[in-house]
Scaffold this motif. Structure first.
Motif, short mmCIF file in Angstrom:
data_model
loop_
_atom_site.label_atom_id
_atom_site.label_comp_id
_atom_site.label_asym_id
_atom_site.label_seq_id
_atom_site.Cartn_x
_atom_site.Cartn_y
_atom_site.Cartn_z
N ARG A 111 40.97 86.49 27.93
CA ARG A 111 40.26 86.18 26.68
C ARG A 111 39.06 85.28 26.96
NH1 ARG A 111 40.32 89.32 23.27
NH2 ARG A 111 39.78 87.75 21.75
N PRO A 112 38.15 85.16 25.99
CA PRO A 112 36.92 84.41 26.26
C PRO A 112 37.14 82.94 26.65
CG PRO A 112 36.69 85.67 24.24
CD PRO A 112 38.12 85.80 24.66
N ARG A 113 37.96 82.23 25.92
CA ARG A 113 38.13 80.80 26.25
C ARG A 113 39.54 80.42 25.84
NH1 ARG A 113 36.35 75.96 23.82
NH2 ARG A 113 35.98 74.34 25.35
N ILE A 114 40.31 79.91 26.79
CA ILE A 114 41.73 79.67 26.49
C ILE A 114 42.20 78.31 27.00
CG2 ILE A 114 42.37 82.13 26.55
CD1 ILE A 114 43.54 81.57 29.40
N GLU B 212 44.16 80.47 22.26
CA GLU B 212 42.72 80.73 22.25
C GLU B 212 41.96 79.51 21.76
OE1 GLU B 212 40.80 84.16 22.05
OE2 GLU B 212 42.51 85.51 21.86
N LEU B 213 40.81 79.26 22.36
CA LEU B 213 39.97 78.14 21.94
C LEU B 213 38.66 78.69 21.38
CD1 LEU B 213 40.46 75.82 25.05
CD2 LEU B 213 41.50 75.56 22.78
N PRO B 214 37.95 77.88 20.60
CA PRO B 214 36.67 78.36 20.07
C PRO B 214 35.74 78.74 21.21
CG PRO B 214 37.24 76.21 19.15
CD PRO B 214 38.25 76.51 20.19
N ASN B 215 34.95 79.76 21.00
CA ASN B 215 34.01 80.15 22.06
C ASN B 215 32.66 80.47 21.44
OD1 ASN B 215 33.65 83.28 21.76
ND2 ASN B 215 35.84 82.91 21.47
N ILE B 216 31.65 80.52 22.29
CA ILE B 216 30.28 80.81 21.83
C ILE B 216 29.71 81.94 22.67
CG2 ILE B 216 27.94 79.88 21.55
CD1 ILE B 216 29.15 77.12 21.27
N GLN B 217 29.14 82.93 22.01
CA GLN B 217 28.56 84.07 22.72
C GLN B 217 27.04 83.98 22.82
OE1 GLN B 217 30.60 86.36 24.19
NE2 GLN B 217 32.13 84.85 23.56
N ASP B 218 26.41 83.35 21.85
CA ASP B 218 24.95 83.37 21.76
C ASP B 218 24.39 82.01 22.21
OD1 ASP B 218 22.32 83.25 20.97
OD2 ASP B 218 22.65 84.16 19.00
N PRO B 219 23.52 82.01 23.20
CA PRO B 219 22.99 80.73 23.72
C PRO B 219 22.25 79.93 22.65
CG PRO B 219 21.76 82.60 24.62
CD PRO B 219 22.96 83.16 23.93
N LEU B 220 21.62 80.61 21.70
CA LEU B 220 20.91 79.86 20.66
C LEU B 220 21.91 79.16 19.74
CD1 LEU B 220 18.01 82.33 19.76
CD2 LEU B 220 18.03 80.48 21.42
N GLU B 221 23.06 79.77 19.54
CA GLU B 221 24.13 79.12 18.77
C GLU B 221 24.62 77.88 19.50
OE1 GLU B 221 25.50 79.90 15.76
OE2 GLU B 221 23.83 81.33 15.59
N ALA B 222 24.72 78.01 20.84
CA ALA B 222 25.23 76.89 21.65
C ALA B 222 24.34 75.66 21.53
CB ALA B 222 25.35 77.31 23.11
N LEU B 223 23.05 75.88 21.25
CA LEU B 223 22.10 74.76 21.19
C LEU B 223 22.09 74.08 19.81
CD1 LEU B 223 19.06 76.23 23.18
CD2 LEU B 223 20.82 74.64 23.99
N LYS B 224 22.77 74.67 18.84
CA LYS B 224 22.77 74.10 17.49
C LYS B 224 23.63 72.83 17.45
CE LYS B 224 21.71 78.24 14.88
NZ LYS B 224 22.27 79.38 14.14
N PRO B 225 23.23 71.87 16.60
CA PRO B 225 23.96 70.59 16.57
C PRO B 225 25.44 70.75 16.20
CG PRO B 225 21.95 70.51 15.22
CD PRO B 225 22.08 71.91 15.69
N ASP B 226 25.73 71.72 15.35
CA ASP B 226 27.12 71.83 14.89
C ASP B 226 27.98 72.76 15.77
OD1 ASP B 226 25.63 74.00 14.18
OD2 ASP B 226 26.62 74.32 12.25
N ALA B 227 27.44 73.20 16.90
CA ALA B 227 28.21 74.10 17.76
C ALA B 227 29.37 73.35 18.41
CB ALA B 227 27.30 74.66 18.86
N PRO B 228 30.50 74.04 18.63
CA PRO B 228 31.57 73.38 19.37
C PRO B 228 31.13 73.12 20.81
CG PRO B 228 32.08 75.71 19.02
CD PRO B 228 30.82 75.42 18.25
N GLU B 229 31.67 72.07 21.40
CA GLU B 229 31.29 71.77 22.77
C GLU B 229 32.11 72.64 23.72
OE1 GLU B 229 30.91 67.68 23.61
OE2 GLU B 229 30.48 68.01 25.74
#
Lengths: 281, 770
Positions: B47-50, B127-144
């Motif tokens: 899975r993406p992030r576990i 499963e843990l939260p994951n991010i697929q889009d790099p622009l999403e990753a740069l947003k302030p509210d994105a999970p670390e």
């Protein structure tokens, strides 16, 4: 856990030995889909019945009203038969778009049908040729139109242990064939869309037409409405465009890793237009 | 007293390793066998992030031949792979960050048993939260989800600040802006990753590895096992392709094999299947860029703003250096007084990206060269004229304020391809036959050779040249042959310096215990660094041998004292001695016939606050013109011909250089048109060559290749670097040609038929609406 490959010399031997083989047994002919087993997710098996050297399956013959192609005939061997050229032009046109030369030395039409992928080039051409598929299990034989053989992606009406024996292609005089494929690159790729057209012409009049389209439906699609529309029509630019539009309406493509639904729909029409124009005098 | 013209450098010698590879006799990592060898296979994160709750081999144990499960608990050294940062554990303890990540390994008696058992190991996870889009990753509210800098989810960021950009844009006569995207690229080397680890009796480990960076493998294995470097020996096996894909990650694969071998005390072989190689080995970073250019009314570029984001994936690996290269070159090979560049390497929950031929440049070159064409169109200038007006020439300043030396032939390259392609006639032709529209497009690029300021601590290389008693020569280097021809080019450089016949010179694949850490074989630095190290090693030998030769010739009756050395022969007054005779005489005189060389790259610099400095030691250059046929009904683009011109300094071997150029063009074209790795909900959809489509020879365009040799005095026989530059400019040249052919601008790579088809439909619909 051990894996078995059973390689019979004849169908007789195969049917005799069959009950002694593990339940999970599966047929293998060219094996070209099996080499991609891990990558493409093709189901593996603990027991393969290797039918690649059974003489009966490698026969190609001209009968009174049809041509018979054994399920085990290698794709690259088809070109050697003059009556295939005469009665199966769409199939020969498709051979060049079928995988790569090295794979065609191994791959068979039986495997192409058994794998039941909607993108199968050989099957698409055979559907346009109104081929029947011949199935055997022991001494029992049944036949059905190839277009009815598929029940979904990777699914067929094959019963347990039933073997694809071959294909019967009805003989039609003055048959023309065309196969236009849109793949991901110039050569050696799985189609985004492919159109097989078999037709008989009288001047620019379509006496008979049969259209099959690959990769645009859960099964290799016989375009019944398009075929019906074309039969008996004068092949004008108007007819061609109308037929293409009917074809666009007959397909039900999806968006996946290989292409997009609306593109596939439009290309079904474009490729049919091009195939039809190639028959114009 | 002596003179020598070039006998070996500049000639098309056949590949030293050509025949064995063509005949299938080369022994790759997978071909090597050792007594009592076991096999390892990886257990992968599904899975993406576990969050890992447990790992069980209950079912796997039942596989005949099963030996053991290997987890992070078996790591005796540090559980952090030393790359640039330490965020990537050799085996995860609590969290796995991407689908395909190696979570554990199994060891078994056969490869099949190992694979089967690995498939039966069960991972219990949450499963843990994951991010697929790099622009999403740069947003302030994105999970670390990752990151190694002061910014959340960021592995690296750079800036270049020069002049007053706001003012430039305010005063500009012309402005353009655009957002561009590029997708992954898979290296597609024929040989997948693989390693064999052999435990030695002293607690050391010998590694046989397919790699272009054997010293990175030393770093990784020593760290994982917690042993000293002198106990790790890495032997590079014949390497079946690299393209950057065998830069950083072979260290991880080798460390995994070594951890297994250390546990079981027997040799362990770990060979990747193609699917695993796709899922977890490095890739070219997907790129996202927003660029703006401004120009004055005469068409001089006045300003450039860039925001450039690389999708780095789940761990940092070498993203910082990839991004650095992209940053330095992001405004294009132009003189621009006002610059504002901001770049980011963003974390996502996908495969970690790393080195790939071009290294952060192709992505941004596609963006900026596409936009340069848009600007030229807006001004109403021919794209070639516009470039010639703005291109960097010798003595001018790059974006980072580096003054270019005389080894810069960019404008000449553009003139060469312009002339050869018939550009001036074709560019306004817009020829259309039926549904096929023809078009032509140009791109230019410059490429900083070597590791540059960000990697300068690694920019040194060693070599050892050993002349045997029979006059044969062994050349050991720290830089790797991976299919590019290094063995041959290195032999030519040794031959040239020693005046030794090519057939007597053997270059060997790297053995880390023979030559000191020479850094990676990347960044087009192989010839430059390895070549210079060989010259350093061979120079004292040359002095000794040439003196011996002179003595021998005088002994044989030479009187003039004028000796000529050429083609492996020493000559005076018509009298000759061979290299072999001279070498044997050297041994008779008990001379030192083996020497080591060491070359350190010149100083480079880069200020982190404003991005100013001499970022690279020297630049190579390219100009590409692509001619395409676009089927306007299907959107299918065929690249008919590429005219490419390169300034890579002296060409050591024209045949191999041409091969590099053709291969680079085809790989660049393949990325431009076909290659399309896809993820869906964090899972790679097409990790195979059935559905990840690369160009075949049937797709290849016609090539017209020109070399304009602007000599670089610091280079070995004045060569620069050539491995990467042919790939970089292909995508924008093709995109610009598509625009020229049918009037649509495709702003993302790959330039798929679906995109062209849609754009044409939209254009036609807009036309009808008018």
């Amino acid at each position: 856990m051990s894996e078995i490959i059973f390689k019979p010399c004849s169908l007789k031997e195969m049917w005799e030995e069959m009950p002694n083989l593990p339940e999970s047994r599966k047929y293998m002919a060219g094996g070209t889909d099996i080499v991609t087993v891990e990558n493409a997710g093709f189901p593996s098996s603990e027991c393969w019945i290797d039918i690649s050297d059974i003489p009966e399956l490698a026969t190609v013959k001209e009968e009174k009203d049809h041509v018979f192609i054994g399920a085990g005939v290698k794709l690259n061997d088809l070109e050697t038969y003059p009556f295939i050229k005469k009665y199966c032009p769409a199939l020969l046109a498709a051979v060049h778009d079928f995988a790569s030369p090295s794979l065609r030395n191994m791959a068979t039409l039986g495997g192409n049908a058994g794998n039941a992928s909607p993108c199968a080039d050989g099957v698409c051409a055979l559907v346009s040729l109104e081929a029947a598929i011949v199935l055997r299990k022991g001494n029992a034989e049944r036949k059905m139109p190839l277009r009815d053989f598929f029940t979904g992606p990777k699914r067929t009406k094959l019963e347990k242990d039933e073997l694809i024996y071959g294909f019967e292609i009805p003989k039609k005089e003055n048959l023309l064939g065309q196969y236009f494929k849109l793949g991901p690159r110039a050569f050696f790729g799985i189609s985004k869309v492919a159109v097989a057209l078999s037709a008989a012409m009288e001047g620019n009049k379509v006496k008979y037409a049969s259209v099959a389209i690959a990769s645009v439906a859960p099964v290799p699609l016989y375009a019944a409405k398009t075929s019906e529309y074309l039969t008996g029509k004068e092949l004008t630019e108007d007819t061609i465009l109308k037929a293409a539009d009917i074809a666009r309406g007959e397909v039900s493509p999806i968006t996946d890793a290989r292409s997009e639904a609306d593109y596939r729909r439009d290309m079904s029409g474009i490729l049919l237009e091009r195939a039809l124009r190639s028959f114009l005098n | 007293m002596e003179e020598q013209k070039l006998s070996f450098v500049g000639k098309s010698f056949e590949r030293k390793d050509g025949l064995i590879k063509a005949e299938g006799r080369a022994m790759y990592a997978a071909d090597r066998e050792f007594a009592r060898m076991l096999y390892a296979a990886a257990v992968r994160n599904p899975r993406p992030r576990i969050k890992i709750l447990g790992i069980s081999d209950e079912k796997a144990k039942k596989v005949p031949g099963y030996v053991t499960l290997v987890t992070y608990k078996d790591i005796k050294g540090q559980n952090a792979w030393p790359v640039l940062d330490l965020d990537y554990p050799f085996l995860p303890e609590k969290i796995a960050r991407f689908a395909g990540e190696t979570v554990a390994l199994v060891v078994a008696e056969t490869q099949r048993a190992a694979k089967k058992a690995a498939s039966l190991v069960e991972i219990e996870y949450e499963e843990l939260p994951n991010i697929q889009d790099p622009l999403e990753a740069l947003k302030p509210d994105a999970p670390e989800i990752g990151g190694t800098t002061d910014m959340k989810n960021v592995y690296a960021h750079f800036t270049i600040q020069k002049g007053d950009v706001d003012k430039a844009f305010e005063e500009a006569a012309y402005k353009v802006e655009g957002t561009f995207k590029t997708n992954y690229q898979v290296h597609g080397y024929l040989e997948t990753q693989g390693s064999i680890a052999i435990p030695e009796t002293d607690g050391g480990m010998t590694i046989h590895s397919t790699t272009q960076c054997p010293y990175y493998v030393v770093d990784g294995v020593a760290a994982a096992l917690g042993i000293t470097y002198n106990k790790v020996k890495v032997i590079q096996t014949v390497t079946g392709g690299g393209f950057g894909g065998k830069e950083e990650v072979p260290a991880l694969v080798a460390a995994h094999a070594a951890i297994c071998a250390a546990k079981v005390g027997r040799p362990v072989k770990l060979i990747y299947s193609r699917k695993e190689d796709f899922q977890c080995m490095s890739k070219r970073h997907p790129g996202w860029a927003h660029i703006e250019y401004s120009a004055d009314k005469e068409g001089h570029l006045t300003g450039c703003r860039v925001k450039y984001v690389l999708d780095a994936g789940a761990y940092s690996t070498i993203t910082a250096i990839v991004l650095f290269r992209g940053t330095v070159h992001s405004t294009g090979p132009y003189k621009i007084p006002n610059i504002d560049v901001k770049t980011f390497g963003a974390a996502t929950s996908k495969v970690p990206c790393g080195a790939f031929r071009g290294f952060g440049q192709p992505q941004i070159n596609f963006a900026q060269e596409s936009l340069i064409d848009e600007l030229a169109a807006k001004i109403g200038m021919d794209p070639v004229e516009f470039r010639l007006k703005n291109l960097l020439n010798p003595g001018e300043m790059t974006a980072t304020g580096q003054k270019l030396t005389s080894s810069c032939g960019l404008s000449e390259l553009v003139e060469a391809v312009r002339k050869k392609s018939g550009w001036d006639k074709k560019v306004n032709l817009h020829e259309k036959k039926g549904h096929i529209a023809k078009g032509i497009g140009i791109s230019t690029c410059y490429y900083g050779v070597g590791l540059g300021a960000k990697g300068r601590f690694l920019d040194r290389a060693g070599a050892m040249v050993n002349i045997y008693k029979d006059g044969s020569v062994g050349v050991s280097v720290g830089n790797a042959e991976m299919g590019q021809g290094a063995l041959t080019v290195f032999a030519q450089i040794a031959s040239e310096t020693l005046n030794a016949p090519m057939e007597l010179v053997k270059t060997e694949e790297v053995d880390s215990s023979k030559v000191p850490d020479s850094g990676p074989t990347v960044a087009s630095r192989g010839t430059l660094m390895g070549g210079n190290a060989i010259i350093e090693a061979a120079k004292p030998l040359r002095e000794r041998l040439f003196k011996v030769a002179l003595d021998m010739l005088i002994d044989k009756g030479g009187t003039s004292g004028k000796m000529i050395a050429h083609d492996g022969v020493f000559e005076m007054d018509g009298i000759t001695v061979s290299f072999t005779d001279v070498a044997k005489e050297g041994w008779n005189r008990r001379l030192k016939m083996c020497e080591e060389g060491w070359y350190v790259a010149p100083h480079v610099s880069f200020r982190l606050d404003n991005g100013q400095g001499d970022a690279y030691v020297v630049y190579s250059y390219s100009a590409d013109i692509a001619e395409v046929s676009v089927d306007t009904q299907t959107g299918v683009t065929k690249v008919d011909k590429i005219w490419a011109a390169y300034d890579v300094g002296r060409i050591v071997n024209p045949m191999l250089a041409t091969g590099q150029a053709q291969g680079g063009i085809l790989q660049g074209m393949s990325w431009s048109l076909f290659e399309n790795l896809q993820y869906k909900n964090g899972i790679m959809v097409n990790p195979n060559f059935t559905d990840y489509v690369c160009a075949t020879t049937k797709d290849k365009p016609e090539y017209d290749i020109t070399f304009i040799e602007k000599l670089y005095d610091e280079g070995p026989y004045q060569a620069k670097g050539m491995g990467e530059v042919p790939l970089i400019g292909v995508a924008p040249a093709v995109a610009n040609a598509i625009k020229n052919a049918c009037g649509v601008r495709i702003d993302s790579v790959p330039l798929l038929p679906e995109k062209v088809w849609r754009a044409i439909k939209q254009k036609n619909a807009a036309k009808e609406a008018k």
